[in-house]
Design an enzyme around this catalytic site. Structure first.
Site, PDB file in Angstrom:
ATOM      1  N   HIS A 198       0.812  -1.213   0.000  1.00 49.89           N
ATOM      2  CA  HIS A 198       0.000   0.000   0.000  1.00 49.89           C
ATOM      3  C   HIS A 198       0.847   1.266   0.000  1.00 49.89           C
ATOM      4  CE1 HIS A 198      -3.264  -2.840   0.684  1.00 49.89           C
ATOM      5  NE2 HIS A 198      -3.916  -1.960  -0.046  1.00 49.89           N
ATOM      6  N   ARG A 305     -10.273   4.280  -2.021  1.00 51.69           N
ATOM      7  CA  ARG A 305      -9.839   3.439  -0.894  1.00 51.69           C
ATOM      8  C   ARG A 305     -10.170   4.169   0.406  1.00 51.69           C
ATOM      9  NH1 ARG A 305      -5.404   2.143  -4.711  1.00 51.69           N
ATOM     10  NH2 ARG A 305      -5.182  -0.118  -4.781  1.00 51.69           N
ATOM     11  N   ARG A 345     -15.139   2.192  -1.988  1.00 58.01           N
ATOM     12  CA  ARG A 345     -14.934   0.867  -1.412  1.00 58.01           C
ATOM     13  C   ARG A 345     -15.071   0.975   0.099  1.00 58.01           C
ATOM     14  NH1 ARG A 345      -9.451  -2.213  -2.220  1.00 58.01           N
ATOM     15  NH2 ARG A 345      -8.664  -0.625  -0.817  1.00 58.01           N
ATOM     16  N   GLU A 443     -10.984 -10.573  -5.420  1.00 54.59           N
ATOM     17  CA  GLU A 443      -9.554 -10.469  -5.098  1.00 54.59           C
ATOM     18  C   GLU A 443      -9.073 -11.644  -4.255  1.00 54.59           C
ATOM     19  OE1 GLU A 443      -8.757  -6.818  -3.049  1.00 54.59           O
ATOM     20  OE2 GLU A 443     -10.502  -6.982  -1.755  1.00 54.59           O
ATOM     21  N   ASP A 467      -4.402  -8.132  -4.704  1.00 54.48           N
ATOM     22  CA  ASP A 467      -4.654  -9.186  -3.719  1.00 54.48           C
ATOM     23  C   ASP A 467      -4.878 -10.524  -4.390  1.00 54.48           C
ATOM     24  OD1 ASP A 467      -4.376  -8.141  -1.118  1.00 54.48           O
ATOM     25  OD2 ASP A 467      -6.101  -6.866  -1.511  1.00 54.48           O
ATOM     26  N   CYS A 514      -9.418  -3.013 -11.024  1.00 49.41           N
ATOM     27  CA  CYS A 514      -8.938  -1.817 -10.314  1.00 49.41           C
ATOM     28  C   CYS A 514      -7.595  -2.064  -9.632  1.00 49.41           C
ATOM     29  CB  CYS A 514      -9.969  -1.322  -9.309  1.00 49.41           C
ATOM     30  SG  CYS A 514     -10.274  -2.472  -7.971  1.00 49.41           S
TER      31      CYS A 514
HETATM   32  C1  PEP Z   1      -6.325  -4.900  -5.132  1.00 50.88           C
HETATM   33  O1  PEP Z   1      -6.201  -5.729  -4.237  1.00 50.88           O
HETATM   34  O2  PEP Z   1      -5.950  -5.098  -6.314  1.00 50.88           O
HETATM   35  C2  PEP Z   1      -6.957  -3.601  -4.881  1.00 50.88           C
HETATM   36  C3  PEP Z   1      -7.281  -2.799  -5.863  1.00 50.88           C
HETATM   37  O3  PEP Z   1      -7.154  -3.225  -3.597  1.00 50.88           O
HETATM   38  P1  PEP Z   1      -5.957  -2.831  -2.602  1.00 50.88           P
HETATM   39  O4  PEP Z   1      -4.724  -2.646  -3.445  1.00 50.88           O
HETATM   40  O5  PEP Z   1      -6.340  -1.584  -1.909  1.00 50.88           O
HETATM   41  O6  PEP Z   1      -5.880  -4.001  -1.692  1.00 50.88           O
HETATM   42 MG    MG Z   2      -7.227  -5.475  -2.389  1.00 53.27          MG
END
Ligand code: PEP
Ligand code: MG
Length: 586
Positions: A198, A305, A345, A443, A467, A514
């Protein structure tokens, strides 16, 4: 100083040249040495002076507090001043210097460690938490002692040095990254982190060059070293020669010129050579990011997010955001997008995005109480958020996106709570949009393998490839030790994407991507030829993805894409992907 270069993991685009600004927890770098008897009083004085300096600093922060500052902020400073004047902190380390002849830093750390151990035993949670305050106070004193007490320059581009500052750290938590948004810095370099941790995601959304997973960079790089970051290659060059600097300045100029040219595509729709329109959405972390999304010409927000509103809340602000605070934030993003869809989300905390208030499974946080699992366990927090999102829906086009769904009951419970939130809001007289589409993130491999289990109850799907890759390939996305195993074109990933789109198309439910794959230009032709029509990515990447779409002919790409999807040979897949990219379209 001799020049050397370090290879890490690229997470962003572009080149930057600047001076290193080290962010290193002082406690990690404390020197340990014994001092001679005749130096004892000198060492005692050094520590006393540092403590007095911190007392003065705290007082001056106090006196400069704006009149409208929350009262808790003053109280917070008072607690730190009190801790500092407590003999257990201000006197005991002096005794350690006198009796054991430790140097000042070592003596302080020894005493703080002993105090911390005592705090761990305390039953009362509030008192136990004061351990963190003690650590923060000690950190301030250590920074004075070690001469590393620099503040981050806050003024954007005030002088040449600040304007070209590159942050170098062991790691930067996503919450801390958010603070850097107001600070002038042009790059960042960390020892830890993977391509889609992240922290990396935030840097990408800020659109600044960055390299992560460098292993030992924060120890090899010294404060004020001249650095070049080549983020496309994942390389950091330390103390480069003037000739190299000149070469990289040229490359930087070329990159910036190309970027400017792409900016001209803002109003051009993303339509392939054979007439297929692709919707390009932006990923955002905070409402104000919607501005960059509009600037990049996004069709909407494909992923907000929301957890970034909940993280890094310390001091007076440490409570979770109230319904009203969240409502204001969501409404701001919705209004800034001027009628374009905003996909919010729901809270995705846990793993590498811990909440300060939330104790999580330290053994395996990515597999623990994360995202929807956490929300269903804390229904009040979830309900507060759902109400805030639904209230914001009265101001534009809001979509709700639920993360990490793996079980049918998780979706059923979420939908029941959304329905309940709507009923409550109606009864209380709040306006809520007639249509608030609800989607789920695909995911977790289990979800991709059983899309049919959810799809009838949903208005849309959005694939979180970050994920999906982490959980399918069993590699922690934040761990640089396994970053080399993170492969978005592993046959297993391509099969899961294909299965998801097939199932979604059969059910006539739109499916977006995404995760990071959506913003990877090497994969654009593959994804749109597989049938994906909505891609959501950091705003900074949107123009180049659009350019690639404008240069693509899906009909021409399809035969190669079919071969890719039929192949289980990684080398062959790579070759075919290269072929796909090199293909000249008419
Ligand atoms: C992902 O998991 O691809 C996603 C878009 O969510 P995050 O990166 O915030 O876990
Ligand atoms: Mg994710």
């Amino acid at each position: 100083m001799a020049s050397f270069s370090l290879q890490g993991i690229p997470v962003s685009r572009g080149i930057t040249i600047g001076r290193a600004h080290l962010l290193r927890p002082a406690a990690l770098d404390v020197q340990h040495y014994l001092i001679a008897q005749e130096q004892v009083e000198e060492e005692v004085l050094r520590l006393q002076k540092a403590i007095a300096q911190v007392q003065r600093d705290l007082q001056s922060i106090w006196s400069e507090l704006p009149t409208d500052a929350p009262t808790e902020l003053g109280a917070f400073l008072d607690v730190h001043a009190l801790i500092l004047s407590d003999p257990m902190v201000s006197e005991a380390p002096l005794d350690i210097i006198r009796t054991r002849h430790y140097n000042a830093e070592w003596a302080l750390v020894t005493q703080i460690d002993a105090l911390s151990a005592q705090f761990d035993e305390i039953e009362d949670a509030y008192l136990r938490e004061r351990k963190a305050d003690i650590a923060q106070v000690a950190e301030r004193v250590l920074k004075i002692l070690t001469g590393t007490a620099h503040q981050l320059p806050r003024a954007m581009g005030v002088d040449e040095r600040n304007a070209n500052m590159i942050v170098v750290a062991k790691d930067i938590s996503p919450a801390d990254m958010m603070q850097f948004r107001d600070v002038s810095f042009t790059g960042f370099v960390t020892d830890e982190g993977g391509p889609n941790s992240h922290t990396a995601i935030v840097s990408r959304s800020l659109g600044i060059p960055a390299v992560v997973g460098l292993g030992n960079a924060s120890h090899l790089i010294a404060q004020d070293d001249l650095l070049i970051i080549d983020s496309d290659a994942g390389v950091v060059i330390v103390a480069p020669s003037p000739l190299l600097v000149a070469q990289y300045r040229d490359r930087q100029a070329i990159f910036l010129k190309a970027k400017k040219k792409l900016g001209k595509l803002k109003k051009t729709p993303a339509i392939t050579r054979d007439g297929v329109e692709i919707s390009l959405f932006a990923n955002i972390e905070l409402p104000e990011d919607a501005h960059a999304a509009m600037e990049a010409g996004a069709n909407g927000i494909g992923l907000f997010r929301s957890e970034f509103l909940f993280m890094g809340r310390t001091g007076a602000n440490h409570q979770l955001p109230t319904e009203n605070e969240q409502f204001i934030a969501y409404k701001q993003a919705v209004e800034m997008m001027k009628g374009r869809p905003v996909t919010i989300r729901t809270l995705d905390v846990g793993a590498d995005k811990p909440l300060e208030t939330h104790e999580h499974n330290i053994l395996n946080p990515a597999l623990g109480l994360r995202a929807i699992r956490y929300c269903l366990k804390e229904p009040q927090i979830f309900m507060t958020q759902l109400r805030a999102i639904l209230r914001a829906s009265a101001y534009g086009q809001v979509h709700i996106l639920i993360p990490m769904i793996a079980h049918a009951f998780e979706l059923e419970q979420s939908l029941a709570m959304i329905a309940q939130a709507k009923r409550e809001l109606h009864a209380e007289g709040y306006a809520v949009a007639a249509q608030v589409p609800v989607g789920a993130m695909i995911e977790v491999p289990a979800a991709a393998l059983s899309v049919a289990m959810f799809v009838d109850k949903l208005d849309f799907l959005s694939i979180g490839t970050n994920d999906l890759i982490q959980y399918t390939l069993a590699i922690d996305r934040a761990d640089h030790e396994v970053a080399h195993l993170y492969s978005d074109t592993h046959p297993a990933i391509l099969q899961l994407l294909e299965m998801t789109i097939q199932a979604a198309q059969k059910a006539q439910v739109p499916v977006a991507i995404c995760g990071g794959m959506a913003g990877d230009i090497k994969l654009t032709r593959l994804l749109i030829s597989m049938g994906f029509r909505e891609l959501s990515m950091p705003s900074a990447l949107l123009p180049e993805i659009k350019q690639e779409i404008l240069n693509t002919n899906i009909t021409q790409c399809r035969p190669t894409v079919k071969k890719i999807l039929r192949s289980f040979d990684p080398n062959a897949i790579q070759k075919l992907l290269n072929q796909l990219r090199g293909q000249v379209c008419d």
